[in-house]
Design a protein around this motif. Sequence first.
Motif, PDB file in Angstrom:
ATOM      1  N   VAL A   1     -17.293 -21.144  -4.629  1.00 44.45           N
ATOM      2  CA  VAL A   1     -15.862 -21.347  -4.414  1.00 44.45           C
ATOM      3  C   VAL A   1     -15.250 -22.086  -5.591  1.00 44.45           C
ATOM      4  O   VAL A   1     -14.109 -21.819  -5.988  1.00 44.45           O
TER       5      VAL A   1
ATOM      6  N   LEU B   1     -14.234 -19.595  -8.081  1.00 47.99           N
ATOM      7  CA  LEU B   1     -12.985 -18.932  -7.703  1.00 47.99           C
ATOM      8  C   LEU B   1     -11.784 -19.825  -7.991  1.00 47.99           C
ATOM      9  O   LEU B   1     -10.701 -19.333  -8.315  1.00 47.99           O
ATOM     10  N   ARG B   2     -11.954 -21.132  -7.871  1.00 43.21           N
ATOM     11  CA  ARG B   2     -10.866 -22.051  -8.201  1.00 43.21           C
ATOM     12  C   ARG B   2     -10.611 -22.058  -9.711  1.00 43.21           C
ATOM     13  O   ARG B   2      -9.472 -22.032 -10.170  1.00 43.21           O
TER      14      ARG B   2
ATOM     15  N   SER C   1      -5.396 -19.129  -5.728  1.00 39.67           N
ATOM     16  CA  SER C   1      -6.854 -19.148  -5.588  1.00 39.67           C
ATOM     17  C   SER C   1      -7.265 -18.874  -4.151  1.00 39.67           C
ATOM     18  O   SER C   1      -8.194 -18.101  -3.888  1.00 39.67           O
TER      19      SER C   1
ATOM     20  N   GLN D   1      -9.464 -15.664  -2.687  1.00 41.14           N
ATOM     21  CA  GLN D   1     -10.640 -15.866  -1.832  1.00 41.14           C
ATOM     22  C   GLN D   1     -10.454 -15.160  -0.494  1.00 41.14           C
ATOM     23  O   GLN D   1     -11.390 -14.532   0.034  1.00 41.14           O
TER      24      GLN D   1
ATOM     25  N   VAL E   1      -8.739 -18.612   4.911  1.00 40.94           N
ATOM     26  CA  VAL E   1      -9.645 -17.558   4.446  1.00 40.94           C
ATOM     27  C   VAL E   1     -10.049 -16.637   5.594  1.00 40.94           C
ATOM     28  O   VAL E   1     -10.108 -15.412   5.434  1.00 40.94           O
TER      29      VAL E   1
END
Length: 531
Positions: free
Chosen positions: A230, A233-234, A263, A267, A488
């Motif tokens: 994660v 992804l950030r 972001s 996700q 999410v």
Amino acid sequence: MSKLKHAGNAVLAVTMSLTLLVACSSNQTYSVQPSSSLGSTTAPGPGPKKEISISMFDRGTVPTEEGTYENNRWTKWINEKSPVNVKWVPVTRSQAQPKLNALIASGEAPDLIWEYDRNYISQLANQGVIQPIGDYINKYSTTYKAYLEKHPELKPYLNVNGQTYAVSFARDTVANHGMWIRQDWLDKLGLKTPTTAEEFLDVARKFRDGDPDGNGKADTVPISLSSSGVGILRALFFTQENQWYVEGGKLEYGRLLDRYADSLAFQKQLFDEGLIDKEYITDTNFQRSSQLLTTGKAGIYLGQWGAGSMDNAYRDLLKNVPDAKLTPLESISTKYGKDGLYQEAPPSVFTVFNSKMKEDQIKSAIQFIDWMLKDGWVPLKYGEENVHYKTVDGARQTINQDKFIKEVSYAGEYALMIDSIMTPKLIIDMAAKDEISQNYAKLKAKSLELTMKNVYRRDIPYSPDIPELTQLIATFSPIAVQIETKVVTGGKSITAQDGLNDLRKEWKRLGGDNVDKQVQDWYQKNKSNFK
């Protein structure tokens, strides 16, 4: 203002931990007498040795036949060769800070505590749990004091409220996160290596629908997320949870930026389209994500750059899928441009001294630090010469990778000090000469080059040393995780922008406005030191 790299606390959007793969095992016992090679390090002086206790991370990587984290060949060697006897206090990596907090609250905290998280160190200093050690270093240290003069870049990170509270050493590399992709899957489906977010999504969809493993079943997982997934992804959107950014001359909290919603949206899209394993949220020890990679079911792996877990996973993948071709992947670009993958600050772990320690104990602990930096770290990193490694053209070359993994790989947890810098060439020179080790070393070297190719955005070297901020984040973070998880997994019921709005409301409700003012004052007072 130049962008600086530093160690920040990239809190993931789900409760995650860092767990390495369990090392290979055999029938060899761990009862080992130090050889002449290991015995070459400095022996302790005459007289009884003091005992000090030191925390360490339990990553579950000590094979049963090697012993335990508290008692194995390396703990025995350290106690024989170092100027002190060490009692090691393992804390589970995924619960390290809660466990340490419990030990502190009960009055049973070890003498020396180490952590990667500078924010946590600052918190302990502000709580009076640890004590300043600058005067003691000047008084009792020789090796570390000289080392610190050669590495002045470390000094700002070791200070809290103007005083030195920690010792540390320069990282062998600041590379941390890494991306990997199945090149054989790309080749089979006629795809090019993705370089943008749109291409990344397209490749993931083709991996999902194109039966890249050729078994006639829809059982592949396009993207597997490890503990760092994660955070990667950030980084693609130039934001991290607990990082501060200079926006319009002010510090802004990464978790509250507009682009943080982008972001989250990315996700969420991956989750909604079935492009990431939907069980990753409950995969808190990341055994499933590793299994997806090693069994050949994952097409893209977002994780550590080159941790031991990745080294082992590569070998396990080839055992299960001999024709697999795993290759490193460079950071991809988004509408914000191309950010580097997460890179650490110059300091490695921060080691701090319990406030209950007396001066004679502190003296012994500093002597241990000096011994570790001068002599002790080499066997803990490379093993025994002519048993685990041999010196070839100045490089310590692993003799047998399986033997090294079983007998040495866990020993790095004891190395409070290391004096070594990693380069792509050194990775290859150090690798064992078998085909698998050499092939992986070349991939790992390429991965290091790609990871360091793009500058990772870090506007200030470390987060503000403000007790109210530390407390606010401790309260805010679990709430934020719940909101982000809802975003999410919530489908159409909640958008990423809804989630960002909720994050901002919670921050404000918990006193964020007042803390923001303190942060700005801190920035104005300290920003001249960041150039």
